[in-house]
Design a protein around this motif. Sequence first.
Motif, PDB file in Angstrom:
ATOM      1  N   VAL A  90       6.098   9.374  -5.354  1.00  0.00           N
ATOM      2  CA  VAL A  90       7.110   8.804  -4.471  1.00  0.00           C
ATOM      3  C   VAL A  90       7.826   9.950  -3.778  1.00  0.00           C
ATOM      4  O   VAL A  90       8.413  10.813  -4.433  1.00  0.00           O
ATOM      5  N   SER A  91       7.794   9.963  -2.435  1.00  0.00           N
ATOM      6  CA  SER A  91       8.469  11.050  -1.719  1.00  0.00           C
ATOM      7  C   SER A  91       9.617  10.524  -0.872  1.00  0.00           C
ATOM      8  O   SER A  91       9.581   9.409  -0.361  1.00  0.00           O
ATOM      9  N   ASP A  92      10.627  11.362  -0.789  1.00  0.00           N
ATOM     10  CA  ASP A  92      11.759  11.171   0.112  1.00  0.00           C
ATOM     11  C   ASP A  92      12.574   9.901  -0.117  1.00  0.00           C
ATOM     12  O   ASP A  92      13.003   9.255   0.824  1.00  0.00           O
ATOM     13  N   VAL A  93      12.834   9.563  -1.388  1.00  0.00           N
ATOM     14  CA  VAL A  93      13.753   8.456  -1.672  1.00  0.00           C
ATOM     15  C   VAL A  93      15.082   8.982  -2.193  1.00  0.00           C
ATOM     16  O   VAL A  93      15.998   8.216  -2.440  1.00  0.00           O
ATOM     17  N   GLY A  94      15.190  10.306  -2.365  1.00  0.00           N
ATOM     18  CA  GLY A  94      16.432  10.925  -2.822  1.00  0.00           C
ATOM     19  C   GLY A  94      16.764  10.541  -4.246  1.00  0.00           C
ATOM     20  O   GLY A  94      15.899  10.158  -5.025  1.00  0.00           O
ATOM     21  N   ASP A 106       5.971   3.206   2.676  1.00  0.00           N
ATOM     22  CA  ASP A 106       4.576   2.841   2.917  1.00  0.00           C
ATOM     23  C   ASP A 106       3.794   3.222   1.667  1.00  0.00           C
ATOM     24  O   ASP A 106       4.194   4.134   0.929  1.00  0.00           O
ATOM     25  N   THR A 107       2.668   2.544   1.435  1.00  0.00           N
ATOM     26  CA  THR A 107       1.888   2.798   0.216  1.00  0.00           C
ATOM     27  C   THR A 107       0.447   3.125   0.565  1.00  0.00           C
ATOM     28  O   THR A 107      -0.157   2.492   1.427  1.00  0.00           O
ATOM     29  N   LEU A 108      -0.083   4.122  -0.114  1.00  0.00           N
ATOM     30  CA  LEU A 108      -1.485   4.511   0.020  1.00  0.00           C
ATOM     31  C   LEU A 108      -2.077   4.589  -1.373  1.00  0.00           C
ATOM     32  O   LEU A 108      -1.461   5.161  -2.278  1.00  0.00           O
ATOM     33  N   GLU A 109      -3.257   4.014  -1.581  1.00  0.00           N
ATOM     34  CA  GLU A 109      -3.959   4.116  -2.858  1.00  0.00           C
ATOM     35  C   GLU A 109      -5.019   5.195  -2.695  1.00  0.00           C
ATOM     36  O   GLU A 109      -5.781   5.195  -1.735  1.00  0.00           O
ATOM     37  N   TYR A 110      -5.043   6.151  -3.618  1.00  0.00           N
ATOM     38  CA  TYR A 110      -5.986   7.265  -3.555  1.00  0.00           C
ATOM     39  C   TYR A 110      -6.614   7.439  -4.930  1.00  0.00           C
ATOM     40  O   TYR A 110      -5.946   7.892  -5.868  1.00  0.00           O
ATOM     41  N   HIS A 111      -7.874   7.053  -5.065  1.00  0.00           N
ATOM     42  CA  HIS A 111      -8.625   7.205  -6.324  1.00  0.00           C
ATOM     43  C   HIS A 111      -7.871   6.696  -7.550  1.00  0.00           C
ATOM     44  O   HIS A 111      -7.848   7.353  -8.604  1.00  0.00           O
ATOM     45  N   SER A 120       6.103  10.122   6.980  1.00  0.00           N
ATOM     46  CA  SER A 120       4.772  10.719   6.880  1.00  0.00           C
ATOM     47  C   SER A 120       4.610  11.386   5.520  1.00  0.00           C
ATOM     48  O   SER A 120       5.592  11.774   4.894  1.00  0.00           O
ATOM     49  N   MET A 121       3.354  11.518   5.075  1.00  0.00           N
ATOM     50  CA  MET A 121       3.110  12.192   3.803  1.00  0.00           C
ATOM     51  C   MET A 121       3.351  13.681   3.980  1.00  0.00           C
ATOM     52  O   MET A 121       2.945  14.265   4.980  1.00  0.00           O
ATOM     53  N   ILE A 122       4.000  14.288   3.008  1.00  0.00           N
ATOM     54  CA  ILE A 122       4.293  15.719   3.105  1.00  0.00           C
ATOM     55  C   ILE A 122       3.296  16.560   2.316  1.00  0.00           C
ATOM     56  O   ILE A 122       3.209  17.759   2.524  1.00  0.00           O
ATOM     57  N   VAL A 123       2.562  15.923   1.418  1.00  0.00           N
ATOM     58  CA  VAL A 123       1.552  16.617   0.618  1.00  0.00           C
ATOM     59  C   VAL A 123       0.297  15.755   0.616  1.00  0.00           C
ATOM     60  O   VAL A 123       0.376  14.538   0.436  1.00  0.00           O
ATOM     61  N   ARG A 124      -0.844  16.377   0.830  1.00  0.00           N
ATOM     62  CA  ARG A 124      -2.107  15.632   0.825  1.00  0.00           C
ATOM     63  C   ARG A 124      -2.335  14.983  -0.545  1.00  0.00           C
ATOM     64  O   ARG A 124      -2.026  15.591  -1.580  1.00  0.00           O
ATOM     65  N   ILE A 178       6.311  10.055 -10.186  1.00  0.00           N
ATOM     66  CA  ILE A 178       6.554  11.455  -9.854  1.00  0.00           C
ATOM     67  C   ILE A 178       7.283  11.431  -8.511  1.00  0.00           C
ATOM     68  O   ILE A 178       6.673  11.166  -7.473  1.00  0.00           O
ATOM     69  N   VAL A 179       8.583  11.656  -8.573  1.00  0.00           N
ATOM     70  CA  VAL A 179       9.439  11.545  -7.389  1.00  0.00           C
ATOM     71  C   VAL A 179       9.745  12.958  -6.889  1.00  0.00           C
ATOM     72  O   VAL A 179      10.188  13.807  -7.662  1.00  0.00           O
ATOM     73  N   PHE A 180       9.456  13.173  -5.622  1.00  0.00           N
ATOM     74  CA  PHE A 180       9.700  14.516  -5.078  1.00  0.00           C
ATOM     75  C   PHE A 180      10.315  14.414  -3.689  1.00  0.00           C
ATOM     76  O   PHE A 180      10.138  13.430  -2.978  1.00  0.00           O
ATOM     77  N   GLU A 181      11.049  15.444  -3.343  1.00  0.00           N
ATOM     78  CA  GLU A 181      11.746  15.515  -2.058  1.00  0.00           C
ATOM     79  C   GLU A 181      11.136  16.637  -1.224  1.00  0.00           C
ATOM     80  O   GLU A 181      10.810  17.688  -1.739  1.00  0.00           O
ATOM     81  N   ARG A 182      11.005  16.386   0.044  1.00  0.00           N
ATOM     82  CA  ARG A 182      10.423  17.401   0.934  1.00  0.00           C
ATOM     83  C   ARG A 182      11.362  18.583   1.115  1.00  0.00           C
ATOM     84  O   ARG A 182      12.573  18.443   1.122  1.00  0.00           O
ATOM     85  N   ASN A 183      10.765  19.749   1.250  1.00  0.00           N
ATOM     86  CA  ASN A 183      11.498  20.970   1.518  1.00  0.00           C
ATOM     87  C   ASN A 183      11.718  21.037   3.023  1.00  0.00           C
ATOM     88  O   ASN A 183      10.768  21.083   3.784  1.00  0.00           O
ATOM     89  N   LYS A 184      12.951  21.048   3.481  1.00  0.00           N
ATOM     90  CA  LYS A 184      13.278  21.015   4.915  1.00  0.00           C
ATOM     91  C   LYS A 184      13.280  22.404   5.530  1.00  0.00           C
ATOM     92  O   LYS A 184      14.265  22.898   5.997  1.00  0.00           O
TER      93      LYS A 184
END
Length: 185
Positions: A90-94, A106-111, A120-124, A178-184
């Motif tokens: 989960v990215s950018d929810v603070g 938005d949700t993406l399923e990956y493997h 936008s996704m910040i990490v592939r 796994i919740v992470f915040e983007r580095n600005k």
Amino acid sequence: FIDFSSEESFLRPGMPFSVDGMEQERSRLTKIFKDNGYYRFQKDYITFTADTTHHSNNVKLTMNIAMFAPSASDSAVAHKSYRIGDIYYVSDVGARFDEAALSKCDTLEYHGYNILYKESMIVRPNVLVENTYFHPGDLYSQSKIDRTYNSFAQLTAVKYTTIRMVERPGTDLLDCYIVFERNKR
């Protein structure tokens, strides 16, 4: 699995009595439990009873492991071993991590992994999975959680990371966020 690790024990027959040795042993055993699925295990569950009534210089030391009580009003039960259930990135929810925040992603399923993001996704996706040292179906392991924290800390696109485990009711599964915040930068 405690017998398996007894060679590394800080307590052995014939050793001088040592409170430090007991504390080190409690820490060592807690790490073993937490790396073998026992998510809720804490060092305070391990106590020692020292019997010195034998009129000698020897101490009979007994280790006690208390049962798990979810709250003070609940009955104690055996400790439960957990496995990893679903994993969500989960990215950018603070700091506000709740259903309302997740519903705006938005949700993406990956493997078999779920990626929730805003804008936008910040990490592939493959980078997220490659930097995660536990997978669905694995026994819970605190060491693998710690390795994942360390690995995410090395990603330049990530400012900070929080890993939350949520018990899936009626099962032995922990869903992981796994919740992470983007580095600005």
